[in-house]
Design a protein around this motif. Structure first.
Motif, PDB file in Angstrom:
ATOM      1  N   GLN A 109       0.839  -1.190   0.000  1.00 31.83           N
ATOM      2  CA  GLN A 109       0.000   0.000   0.000  1.00 31.83           C
ATOM      3  C   GLN A 109       0.883   1.252   0.000  1.00 31.83           C
ATOM      4  O   GLN A 109       1.101   1.891   1.025  1.00 31.83           O
ATOM      5  CB  GLN A 109      -0.940  -0.018   1.212  1.00 31.83           C
ATOM      6  CG  GLN A 109      -1.965  -1.136   1.186  1.00 31.83           C
ATOM      7  CD  GLN A 109      -2.918  -1.013   0.006  1.00 31.83           C
ATOM      8  OE1 GLN A 109      -3.330   0.079  -0.361  1.00 31.83           O
ATOM      9  NE2 GLN A 109      -3.276  -2.136  -0.597  1.00 31.83           N
ATOM     10  N   ASP A 110       1.406   1.596  -1.156  1.00 30.66           N
ATOM     11  CA  ASP A 110       2.171   2.827  -1.288  1.00 30.66           C
ATOM     12  C   ASP A 110       1.677   3.594  -2.514  1.00 30.66           C
ATOM     13  O   ASP A 110       0.866   3.097  -3.301  1.00 30.66           O
ATOM     14  CB  ASP A 110       3.679   2.548  -1.368  1.00 30.66           C
ATOM     15  CG  ASP A 110       4.063   1.676  -2.573  1.00 30.66           C
ATOM     16  OD1 ASP A 110       3.258   1.571  -3.514  1.00 30.66           O
ATOM     17  OD2 ASP A 110       5.164   1.106  -2.559  1.00 30.66           O
ATOM     18  N   LEU A 111       2.144   4.823  -2.672  1.00 30.15           N
ATOM     19  CA  LEU A 111       1.659   5.675  -3.756  1.00 30.15           C
ATOM     20  C   LEU A 111       1.965   5.086  -5.127  1.00 30.15           C
ATOM     21  O   LEU A 111       1.157   5.205  -6.049  1.00 30.15           O
ATOM     22  CB  LEU A 111       2.292   7.073  -3.648  1.00 30.15           C
ATOM     23  CG  LEU A 111       1.859   7.934  -2.460  1.00 30.15           C
ATOM     24  CD1 LEU A 111       2.637   9.239  -2.458  1.00 30.15           C
ATOM     25  CD2 LEU A 111       0.365   8.224  -2.507  1.00 30.15           C
ATOM     26  N   LEU A 112       3.113   4.466  -5.252  1.00 28.19           N
ATOM     27  CA  LEU A 112       3.487   3.887  -6.544  1.00 28.19           C
ATOM     28  C   LEU A 112       2.479   2.837  -6.984  1.00 28.19           C
ATOM     29  O   LEU A 112       1.964   2.877  -8.103  1.00 28.19           O
ATOM     30  CB  LEU A 112       4.893   3.283  -6.464  1.00 28.19           C
ATOM     31  CG  LEU A 112       5.410   2.639  -7.753  1.00 28.19           C
ATOM     32  CD1 LEU A 112       5.485   3.662  -8.878  1.00 28.19           C
ATOM     33  CD2 LEU A 112       6.767   1.989  -7.528  1.00 28.19           C
ATOM     34  N   GLN A 113       2.168   1.879  -6.104  1.00 22.44           N
ATOM     35  CA  GLN A 113       1.225   0.836  -6.464  1.00 22.44           C
ATOM     36  C   GLN A 113      -0.178   1.397  -6.658  1.00 22.44           C
ATOM     37  O   GLN A 113      -0.917   0.971  -7.551  1.00 22.44           O
ATOM     38  CB  GLN A 113       1.199  -0.252  -5.385  1.00 22.44           C
ATOM     39  CG  GLN A 113       0.479  -1.521  -5.819  1.00 22.44           C
ATOM     40  CD  GLN A 113       1.163  -2.184  -7.011  1.00 22.44           C
ATOM     41  OE1 GLN A 113       2.380  -2.401  -6.990  1.00 22.44           O
ATOM     42  NE2 GLN A 113       0.410  -2.493  -8.055  1.00 22.44           N
ATOM     43  N   LEU A 114      -0.526   2.382  -5.835  1.00 20.86           N
ATOM     44  CA  LEU A 114      -1.849   2.994  -5.971  1.00 20.86           C
ATOM     45  C   LEU A 114      -1.974   3.735  -7.302  1.00 20.86           C
ATOM     46  O   LEU A 114      -3.043   3.730  -7.923  1.00 20.86           O
ATOM     47  CB  LEU A 114      -2.106   3.941  -4.800  1.00 20.86           C
ATOM     48  CG  LEU A 114      -2.269   3.264  -3.430  1.00 20.86           C
ATOM     49  CD1 LEU A 114      -2.350   4.308  -2.329  1.00 20.86           C
ATOM     50  CD2 LEU A 114      -3.513   2.370  -3.407  1.00 20.86           C
ATOM     51  N   MET A 115      -0.895   4.376  -7.761  1.00 22.84           N
ATOM     52  CA  MET A 115      -0.933   5.046  -9.072  1.00 22.84           C
ATOM     53  C   MET A 115      -1.054   4.022 -10.198  1.00 22.84           C
ATOM     54  O   MET A 115      -1.757   4.237 -11.178  1.00 22.84           O
ATOM     55  CB  MET A 115       0.310   5.916  -9.263  1.00 22.84           C
ATOM     56  CG  MET A 115       0.267   7.218  -8.501  1.00 22.84           C
ATOM     57  SD  MET A 115       1.551   8.390  -9.036  1.00 22.84           S
ATOM     58  CE  MET A 115       3.029   7.639  -8.351  1.00 22.84           C
ATOM     59  N   ILE A 116      -0.350   2.898 -10.041  1.00 26.19           N
ATOM     60  CA  ILE A 116      -0.418   1.844 -11.061  1.00 26.19           C
ATOM     61  C   ILE A 116      -1.843   1.303 -11.181  1.00 26.19           C
ATOM     62  O   ILE A 116      -2.340   1.027 -12.276  1.00 26.19           O
ATOM     63  CB  ILE A 116       0.561   0.706 -10.715  1.00 26.19           C
ATOM     64  CG1 ILE A 116       2.011   1.209 -10.805  1.00 26.19           C
ATOM     65  CG2 ILE A 116       0.357  -0.492 -11.638  1.00 26.19           C
ATOM     66  CD1 ILE A 116       3.030   0.235 -10.245  1.00 26.19           C
ATOM     67  N   ASN A 117      -2.524   1.176 -10.040  1.00 30.88           N
ATOM     68  CA  ASN A 117      -3.876   0.598 -10.015  1.00 30.88           C
ATOM     69  C   ASN A 117      -4.982   1.648 -10.037  1.00 30.88           C
ATOM     70  O   ASN A 117      -6.154   1.297  -9.915  1.00 30.88           O
ATOM     71  CB  ASN A 117      -4.047  -0.261  -8.752  1.00 30.88           C
ATOM     72  CG  ASN A 117      -3.080  -1.433  -8.723  1.00 30.88           C
ATOM     73  OD1 ASN A 117      -2.602  -1.882  -9.750  1.00 30.88           O
ATOM     74  ND2 ASN A 117      -2.781  -1.922  -7.526  1.00 30.88           N
ATOM     75  N   ALA A 118      -4.625   2.920 -10.170  1.00 29.51           N
ATOM     76  CA  ALA A 118      -5.591   4.006  -9.964  1.00 29.51           C
ATOM     77  C   ALA A 118      -6.826   3.897 -10.846  1.00 29.51           C
ATOM     78  O   ALA A 118      -7.941   4.206 -10.413  1.00 29.51           O
ATOM     79  CB  ALA A 118      -4.908   5.355 -10.189  1.00 29.51           C
ATOM     80  N   HIS A 119      -6.658   3.438 -12.078  1.00 29.09           N
ATOM     81  CA  HIS A 119      -7.800   3.406 -12.995  1.00 29.09           C
ATOM     82  C   HIS A 119      -8.839   2.354 -12.588  1.00 29.09           C
ATOM     83  O   HIS A 119      -9.974   2.383 -13.055  1.00 29.09           O
ATOM     84  CB  HIS A 119      -7.333   3.144 -14.426  1.00 29.09           C
ATOM     85  CG  HIS A 119      -6.644   1.833 -14.605  1.00 29.09           C
ATOM     86  ND1 HIS A 119      -5.448   1.533 -14.002  1.00 29.09           N
ATOM     87  CD2 HIS A 119      -6.982   0.731 -15.335  1.00 29.09           C
ATOM     88  CE1 HIS A 119      -5.073   0.320 -14.349  1.00 29.09           C
ATOM     89  NE2 HIS A 119      -5.990  -0.193 -15.156  1.00 29.09           N
ATOM     90  N   LYS A 120      -8.450   1.431 -11.690  1.00 30.78           N
ATOM     91  CA  LYS A 120      -9.389   0.409 -11.219  1.00 30.78           C
ATOM     92  C   LYS A 120      -9.993   0.776  -9.865  1.00 30.78           C
ATOM     93  O   LYS A 120     -10.818   0.048  -9.338  1.00 30.78           O
ATOM     94  CB  LYS A 120      -8.653  -0.927 -11.070  1.00 30.78           C
ATOM     95  CG  LYS A 120      -7.977  -1.419 -12.338  1.00 30.78           C
ATOM     96  CD  LYS A 120      -7.160  -2.670 -12.048  1.00 30.78           C
ATOM     97  CE  LYS A 120      -6.381  -3.127 -13.275  1.00 30.78           C
ATOM     98  NZ  LYS A 120      -5.500  -4.290 -12.966  1.00 30.78           N
TER      99      LYS A 120
END
Length: 513
Positions: free
Chosen positions: A272-283
């Motif tokens: 749960q970090d910003l990088l992974q959240l940005m990668i998954n943001a569209h979902k």
């Protein structure tokens, strides 16, 4: 050739030279008479140098304050040859922020023509591209996501206290700007890039080296030249010597993001970090309760929910470093200084921490219950706003305080001057957290306090920055008190850079509770 023809030729050259000088004079008088013709109060400036000489001498924050004090809350000025309108009126700032929000000032528009990764970041894109990116990133900063980041943040503030302990227990002064800088660097590397760099014990880490190089900025002759003639940087960039687009630094962070994305396996994808959240943001289906989504205006289908590209993820990760490292470290250092030099406020805060959470580890949720903590933080940000000036660019002609301002003019908000306006903040130099009691806040214009900006283009990461600051301060105060010492600079001298920070750091003692 006879004497008469020679004299004739000389007279022609004299005439031509005189004509050129007169033409240049008329051009300069016309160009730099822009605000005078409009009737806007404006000091006289040396042509093309504009305000740069005074900014370098005083710092942007004091320069803005002096202009607003002398000329009023609307002042015409120039940076190089570009006219800019300085504004310190809350109601006018509100009208502009709410209506003219899709474009922020960018003196170096040619970034869109170069390979600078930052052109893909939220602060650089415009119009529907900005609306798409803002909407996509909003869930990343929801309260639910902040709670999920608690474990990562906890590791960093525990490491912070551990790094402070030796000097604290031995009664040695600690330079808190540097110490908090290592803490915020660790947080940004962990949350923005998925990297645990431990700069608090390893300051020579390569990530730290490149991040500091990215953030180093000074008014050197080349920068001043580029302010005067921005398009020269296209040439500098072509030969890979641009001070505004350091390819070596940009390539490091781009490769860091690309490696982090490639290395993520099934376990890492749950991080749960910003990088992974940005990668998954569209979902992401989370909603950010701080802000509504922006409506796509021109072609909604073009910007239908899609994933962020690698360039967009990289650009925003770099923006998070610039926006979240030095600004947060400086705010923490200023807050420690304000508590150390106002012991009554510190004792009240410690009492409320003990009452609200005791020795529980700080989390996103429980620090919200310490009401006085919010007042102390806000008063620190009032006195020492990291961004002393922000602004917009009008897309149409605007009526500002009775002046018809053409489109394309930079509208600069004088935040530092606004925060120290005695008509809005009585005794503005005094540290008084009670200014942010519910009663006092209700009496004040909401746009008189702008540490994170306001309106749709406000700082998207303010919730994360606030959590990062509050958790660190609370964890320290659960164990120690901040105390001034012989090496504490009172009052603090401020650096004359763009972002507000202490010139000589902040040296304090920690006294065990």
């Amino acid at each position: 050739m006879d004497v008469i023809s020679i004299l004739g030729n000389i007279n022609v050259w004299i005439f031509l030279i005189a004509f050129v000088f007169v033409a240049i004079y008329i051009h300069v008088k016309w160009k730099f008479g822009f605000w005078k013709r409009m009737g806007v109060p404006s000091p006289d400036y040396f042509p093309y140098i504009g305000t740069m000489r005074e900014i370098k001498k005083q710092g942007i924050y004091e320069f803005d304050k002096s202009l607003i004090t002398k000329y009023g809350r609307i002042v015409g000025m120039y940076l190089g040859s570009n006219p800019s309108l300085l504004i310190a009126d809350p109601e006018i700032i509100k009208n502009i922020s709410v209506k003219e929000f899709s474009k922020a000032p960018n003196r170096f528009q040619h970034f869109s023509e170069t390979k600078n990764e930052m052109r893909h970041g939220l602060t650089a894109v415009e119009d529907d591209h900005w609306r798409f990116m803002r909407n996509t990133l909003l869930p990343t900063f929801s309260s639910g996501k902040m709670r999920k980041m608690d474990p990562l943040l906890r590791m960093k503030y525990k490491l912070l206290l551990k790094s402070l302990k030796t000097n604290a227990d031995e009664g040695k002064p600690i330079e808190f700007k540097q110490t908090f800088g290592a803490y915020t660097m660790d947080v940004i590397a962990s949350l923005g890039f998925g990297m645990d760099i431990d700069s608090q014990t390893n300051p020579d880490n390569l990530f730290v080296k490149y991040a500091k190089e990215l953030l180093t900025f000074s008014f050197n002759p080349i920068i001043i030249l580029l302010v005067l003639i921005p398009k020269l940087d296209i040439i500098f960039n072509y030969f890979n010597v641009s001070p505004l687009n350091n390819r070596r630094v940009m390539d490091f962070f781009k490769s860091a993001v690309e490696r982090a994305i490639e290395m993520r396996d099934n376990v890492d994808k749950n991080r749960q970090d910003l990088l992974q959240l940005m990668i998954n943001a569209h979902k992401d289906t989370d909603k950010n309760d701080m802000e509504e989504e922006q409506a796509i205006q021109d072609d909604p289908q073009k910007w239908k929910k899609r994933g962020l590209t690698t360039d967009e993820v990289t650009g925003n990760a770099i923006v998070f470093i610039i926006a979240g490292y030095d600004t947060t470290a400086s705010t923490l250092a200023f807050m420690a200084y304000c508590l150390a030099t106002n012991s009554d406020c510190q004792e009240r805060l410690i009492s409320e921490i003990d009452s609200a959470i005791g020795q529980e580890l700080p989390t996103y949720d429980n620090v919200q219950t310490i009401e006085y903590l919010d007042r102390v933080l806000n008063e620190t940000l009032r006195l020492y706003p990291p961004a002393t000036r922000t602004g917009r660019v009008g897309n149409t002609e605007l009526d500002i305080g009775g002046y018809k301002v053409p489109k394309g003019i930079e509208l600069a908000f004088a935040i530092y001057a606004l925060h120290r306006d005695p008509e809005i903040w009585p005794e503005p130099e005094k540290f008084d957290p009670e200014r942010f009691s519910p009663e006092k806040k209700s009496e004040r214009h909401p746009y008189a306090f702008l540490p994170f900006g306001h309106g749709p283009r406000n700082c998207i990461g303010q919730r994360l920055a606030t959590m990062e600051i509050k958790c660190a301060i609370v964890y320290i105060l659960q164990h120690y008190r901040f105390k001034p010492c012989d090496e504490t600079e009172i009052p603090l001298k401020l650096a004359k850079t763009g972002l507000l920070k202490p010139l000589n750091g902040v040296k304090l003692l920690l006294e065990k509770r």
